[in-house]
Design an enzyme around this catalytic site. Structure first.
Site, mmCIF file in Angstrom:
data_model
loop_
_atom_site.group_PDB
_atom_site.id
_atom_site.type_symbol
_atom_site.label_atom_id
_atom_site.label_comp_id
_atom_site.label_asym_id
_atom_site.label_seq_id
_atom_site.Cartn_x
_atom_site.Cartn_y
_atom_site.Cartn_z
ATOM 1 N N HIS A 8 0.827 -1.212 0.000
ATOM 2 C CA HIS A 8 0.000 0.000 0.000
ATOM 3 C C HIS A 8 0.860 1.260 0.000
ATOM 4 O O HIS A 8 2.043 1.238 0.345
ATOM 5 C CB HIS A 8 -0.938 0.005 1.211
ATOM 6 C CG HIS A 8 -0.212 0.040 2.525
ATOM 7 N ND1 HIS A 8 0.356 1.182 3.049
ATOM 8 C CD2 HIS A 8 0.039 -0.945 3.414
ATOM 9 C CE1 HIS A 8 0.927 0.912 4.208
ATOM 10 N NE2 HIS A 8 0.757 -0.386 4.450
ATOM 11 N N GLU A 80 -2.411 -7.214 7.620
ATOM 12 C CA GLU A 80 -1.069 -7.132 8.194
ATOM 13 C C GLU A 80 -1.028 -7.948 9.482
ATOM 14 O O GLU A 80 -2.066 -8.222 10.091
ATOM 15 C CB GLU A 80 -0.709 -5.666 8.474
ATOM 16 C CG GLU A 80 0.662 -5.429 9.080
ATOM 17 C CD GLU A 80 1.819 -5.926 8.234
ATOM 18 O OE1 GLU A 80 2.036 -7.167 8.192
ATOM 19 O OE2 GLU A 80 2.521 -5.096 7.629
#
Length: 179
Positions: A8, A80
């Protein structure tokens, strides 16, 4: 099959070196610009599927990269690593949590072997069920590390910090079913 894995774009917590983990932090202006630059780098690649972490920083990045207006498929296995009580703290003192064989779970941190296992299960599933030529995965730095170790298992014995990639950088992996 070609699998492109994109981290990202930048967030304010990236600038402050804070552990984001599963905390939902949005892209900042630089992160949006980075995603648009990566979109241009990948402009000639037409993906058949886009998989993404459900956190906003990844969803925002995936939406920018989605030049072919594909459905973005979110999957919790691409989240994550959960850094538990350490989320929001400085990320410079987590070395013990990055040693694969140590597998520490202090401070409610998701054990690294558990984390890698969930990411690897996702990869096995998409590789085995997909005949797609090109797949895009938009996710996080830790997930990128787990994916890199999936394709290069010997890397689990290295300093995993050395496998970090920058915001909106990408890696390409080529695989076949049964690899």
């Amino acid at each position: 099959m070609e699998i492109y894995v994109v981290r990202h774009g930048q967030t304010d917590w990236n600038i402050d070196d804070k552990l984001q983990g599963c905390t939902d932090v949005p892209l900042n202006d630089t992160g949006i610009k980075q995603a648009n630059i990566t979109k241009e780098k990948l402009i000639n690649i037409h993906f058949s599927k886009i998989y993404c972490s459900p956190l906003n920083r990844c969803l925002e990045t995936a939406k920018i990269l989605n030049k072919d207006n594909l459905q973005i498929i979110t999957d919790d296995r691409l989240l994550e690593r959960n850094f538990g009580d350490l989320e929001g703290t400085q990320g410079n003192n987590i070395e013990d949590f990055l040693i694969y064989n140590k597998n520490s779970d202090f401070f409610n941190v998701e054990p690294i072997q558990t984390f890698f296992s969930r990411v690897h299960n996702f990869l096995k599933e998409i590789i085995n069920k997909s005949n797609d030529d090109k797949i895009l995965i938009v996710t996080h730095n830790g997930v990128n590390t787990a994916i890199n170790c999936f394709f290069n298992p010997k890397l689990t014995n290295t300093n995993l910090r050395l496998l970090n990639i920058k915001n909106c950088d990408y890696k390409k992996y080529v695989t076949n079913k049964g690899d």
